[in-house]
Design a protein around this motif. Sequence first.
Motif, PDB file in Angstrom:
ATOM      1  N   ILE A 165     -12.448  12.082  -5.179  1.00  0.00           N
ATOM      2  CA  ILE A 165     -12.552  11.277  -3.953  1.00  0.00           C
ATOM      3  C   ILE A 165     -11.135  10.998  -3.426  1.00  0.00           C
ATOM      4  N   PRO A 166     -10.846  11.380  -2.177  1.00  0.00           N
ATOM      5  CA  PRO A 166      -9.525  11.058  -1.631  1.00  0.00           C
ATOM      6  C   PRO A 166      -9.436   9.555  -1.334  1.00  0.00           C
ATOM      7  N   THR A 167      -8.388   8.897  -1.842  1.00  0.00           N
ATOM      8  CA  THR A 167      -8.278   7.446  -1.619  1.00  0.00           C
ATOM      9  C   THR A 167      -6.859   7.081  -1.188  1.00  0.00           C
ATOM     10  N   HIS A 168      -6.715   5.844  -0.725  1.00  0.00           N
ATOM     11  CA  HIS A 168      -5.391   5.361  -0.288  1.00  0.00           C
ATOM     12  C   HIS A 168      -4.559   4.850  -1.462  1.00  0.00           C
ATOM     13  N   PHE A 169      -5.175   4.730  -2.637  1.00  0.00           N
ATOM     14  CA  PHE A 169      -4.491   4.111  -3.781  1.00  0.00           C
ATOM     15  C   PHE A 169      -3.315   4.975  -4.257  1.00  0.00           C
ATOM     16  N   VAL A 170      -2.165   4.346  -4.436  1.00  0.00           N
ATOM     17  CA  VAL A 170      -1.003   5.063  -4.982  1.00  0.00           C
ATOM     18  C   VAL A 170      -0.729   4.576  -6.398  1.00  0.00           C
ATOM     19  N   LYS A 171      -0.404   3.286  -6.558  1.00  0.00           N
ATOM     20  CA  LYS A 171      -0.260   2.740  -7.913  1.00  0.00           C
ATOM     21  C   LYS A 171      -0.262   1.216  -7.900  1.00  0.00           C
ATOM     22  N   LYS A 172      -0.594   0.675  -9.065  1.00  0.00           N
ATOM     23  CA  LYS A 172      -0.530  -0.773  -9.273  1.00  0.00           C
ATOM     24  C   LYS A 172       0.929  -1.097  -9.562  1.00  0.00           C
ATOM     25  N   ILE A 173       1.484  -2.118  -8.875  1.00  0.00           N
ATOM     26  CA  ILE A 173       2.911  -2.392  -9.084  1.00  0.00           C
ATOM     27  C   ILE A 173       3.176  -3.747  -9.732  1.00  0.00           C
ATOM     28  N   SER A 174       2.183  -4.616  -9.782  1.00  0.00           N
ATOM     29  CA  SER A 174       2.346  -5.876 -10.516  1.00  0.00           C
ATOM     30  C   SER A 174       0.951  -6.399 -10.786  1.00  0.00           C
ATOM     31  N   ALA A 175       0.869  -7.549 -11.433  1.00  0.00           N
ATOM     32  CA  ALA A 175      -0.449  -8.101 -11.774  1.00  0.00           C
ATOM     33  C   ALA A 175      -1.348  -8.222 -10.549  1.00  0.00           C
ATOM     34  N   THR A 176      -0.759  -8.594  -9.417  1.00  0.00           N
ATOM     35  CA  THR A 176      -1.604  -8.843  -8.239  1.00  0.00           C
ATOM     36  C   THR A 176      -1.305  -7.907  -7.068  1.00  0.00           C
ATOM     37  N   GLU A 177      -0.489  -6.866  -7.312  1.00  0.00           N
ATOM     38  CA  GLU A 177      -0.093  -6.018  -6.173  1.00  0.00           C
ATOM     39  C   GLU A 177      -0.304  -4.529  -6.465  1.00  0.00           C
ATOM     40  N   GLU A 178      -0.589  -3.799  -5.387  1.00  0.00           N
ATOM     41  CA  GLU A 178      -0.639  -2.346  -5.504  1.00  0.00           C
ATOM     42  C   GLU A 178      -0.001  -1.707  -4.276  1.00  0.00           C
ATOM     43  N   LEU A 179       0.401  -0.453  -4.432  1.00  0.00           N
ATOM     44  CA  LEU A 179       0.924   0.329  -3.312  1.00  0.00           C
ATOM     45  C   LEU A 179      -0.200   1.226  -2.818  1.00  0.00           C
ATOM     46  N   VAL A 180      -0.339   1.317  -1.500  1.00  0.00           N
ATOM     47  CA  VAL A 180      -1.368   2.193  -0.927  1.00  0.00           C
ATOM     48  C   VAL A 180      -0.767   3.011   0.216  1.00  0.00           C
ATOM     49  N   LYS A 181      -1.429   4.145   0.499  1.00  0.00           N
ATOM     50  CA  LYS A 181      -0.996   4.947   1.649  1.00  0.00           C
ATOM     51  C   LYS A 181      -1.387   4.220   2.930  1.00  0.00           C
ATOM     52  N   LYS A 182      -0.502   4.298   3.915  1.00  0.00           N
ATOM     53  CA  LYS A 182      -0.809   3.670   5.200  1.00  0.00           C
ATOM     54  C   LYS A 182      -1.868   4.504   5.928  1.00  0.00           C
ATOM     55  N   VAL A 183      -2.917   3.860   6.355  1.00  0.00           N
ATOM     56  CA  VAL A 183      -3.949   4.554   7.145  1.00  0.00           C
ATOM     57  C   VAL A 183      -4.317   3.664   8.316  1.00  0.00           C
ATOM     58  N   SER A 184      -4.983   4.248   9.303  1.00  0.00           N
ATOM     59  CA  SER A 184      -5.556   3.353  10.311  1.00  0.00           C
ATOM     60  C   SER A 184      -7.022   3.136   9.908  1.00  0.00           C
ATOM     61  N   ILE A 185      -7.339   1.874   9.669  1.00  0.00           N
ATOM     62  CA  ILE A 185      -8.670   1.545   9.136  1.00  0.00           C
ATOM     63  C   ILE A 185      -9.725   1.737  10.222  1.00  0.00           C
ATOM     64  N   ILE A 186     -10.786   2.424   9.877  1.00  0.00           N
ATOM     65  CA  ILE A 186     -11.934   2.545  10.787  1.00  0.00           C
ATOM     66  C   ILE A 186     -12.714   1.235  10.669  1.00  0.00           C
ATOM     67  N   PRO A 187     -12.930   0.510  11.783  1.00  0.00           N
ATOM     68  CA  PRO A 187     -13.496  -0.830  11.650  1.00  0.00           C
ATOM     69  C   PRO A 187     -14.998  -0.842  11.368  1.00  0.00           C
ATOM     70  N   LEU A 188     -15.361  -0.214  10.250  1.00  0.00           N
ATOM     71  CA  LEU A 188     -16.765  -0.183   9.832  1.00  0.00           C
ATOM     72  C   LEU A 188     -16.864  -0.611   8.379  1.00  0.00           C
ATOM     73  N   GLU A 189     -17.880  -1.409   8.079  1.00  0.00           N
ATOM     74  CA  GLU A 189     -18.197  -1.715   6.692  1.00  0.00           C
ATOM     75  C   GLU A 189     -19.359  -0.799   6.333  1.00  0.00           C
ATOM     76  N   VAL A 190     -19.138   0.021   5.349  1.00  0.00           N
ATOM     77  CA  VAL A 190     -20.112   1.053   4.999  1.00  0.00           C
ATOM     78  C   VAL A 190     -20.822   0.591   3.726  1.00  0.00           C
ATOM     79  N   VAL A 191     -22.082   0.177   3.902  1.00  0.00           N
ATOM     80  CA  VAL A 191     -22.830  -0.419   2.785  1.00  0.00           C
ATOM     81  C   VAL A 191     -23.847   0.585   2.250  1.00  0.00           C
TER      82      VAL A 191
END
Length: 237
Positions: free
Chosen positions: A64-90
């Motif tokens: 699955i292609p995802t924006h996740f790059v890596k976890k960088i601290s207990a509460t932070e992660e790095l992600v690829k910049k994307v333009s979010i499609i304003p849909l919640e897909v349930v």
Amino acid sequence: MAKMIYAGKAKQLWTTDDDQLLRVVYTNQATALNGKRKDQISGKGKLNNEISTLVFKYLAQNGIPTHFVKKISATEELVKKVSIIPLEVVTRNIGAGHFAARFGVKEGLRLAVPVEELYYKSDELDDPFMNESQVYALKVAIPAEIKQIWQLSRQVNQLLTPLFASLGLQLVDFKLEFGRTADGQIILADEFSPDNCRLWDLKTKQHMDKDVFRRELGDLADVYSEVLRRLASKLGE
Ligand code: CDP
């Protein structure tokens, strides 16, 4: 200088030195009723960061292609910049929550086929339901993108339902968000945590997700810790 570009209900998004990457900060805030009820829950940010990291790595390993790059601290992660499609897909495997209420069925009804729903992501409008022609009429996304979104959502369900079942958890329903990369690819964004899915213990039927907060059923951090413990026992490094 890093700038905060978005403050959501449970996460903040910050710029980084690299204009292709963003930093996500998971906060301890829990909300219900679309933000009308709020609370700080100690440890929640850390738990969701860890849970989402494990799930996103698992999904990436399984194609699955995802924006996740890596976890960088207990509460932070790095992600690829994307333009979010304003849909919640349930996606729903079992009738619960709004679905059960809307159709007058008992929570826990096993659905004959998974249900797929789109909601327009807008706090002011309370995330209204949106069908595909509404998506195209308002130019929220194009048909090829929606086709890709359904494909990815189905694959996520096919990967995560057996994963959680192997941990004694039923994946009742979940919400995904997708983004467009600069070159027009659709990738999975946002997070996957018990804040945006329903997980029921297969034996006890206990709620192991944000319904514990929404319905005041107990200690949210305890329940999320248990979900993390089970996931880490299978996927942890
Ligand atoms: O959760 P609720 O009953 O309000 O709404 P639902 O439509 O039954 O939610 C289906 C699934 O999507 C649940 O796992 C929710 O946690 C998730 N969801 C979400 O993460 N964010 C929203 N704004 C709405 C639903």
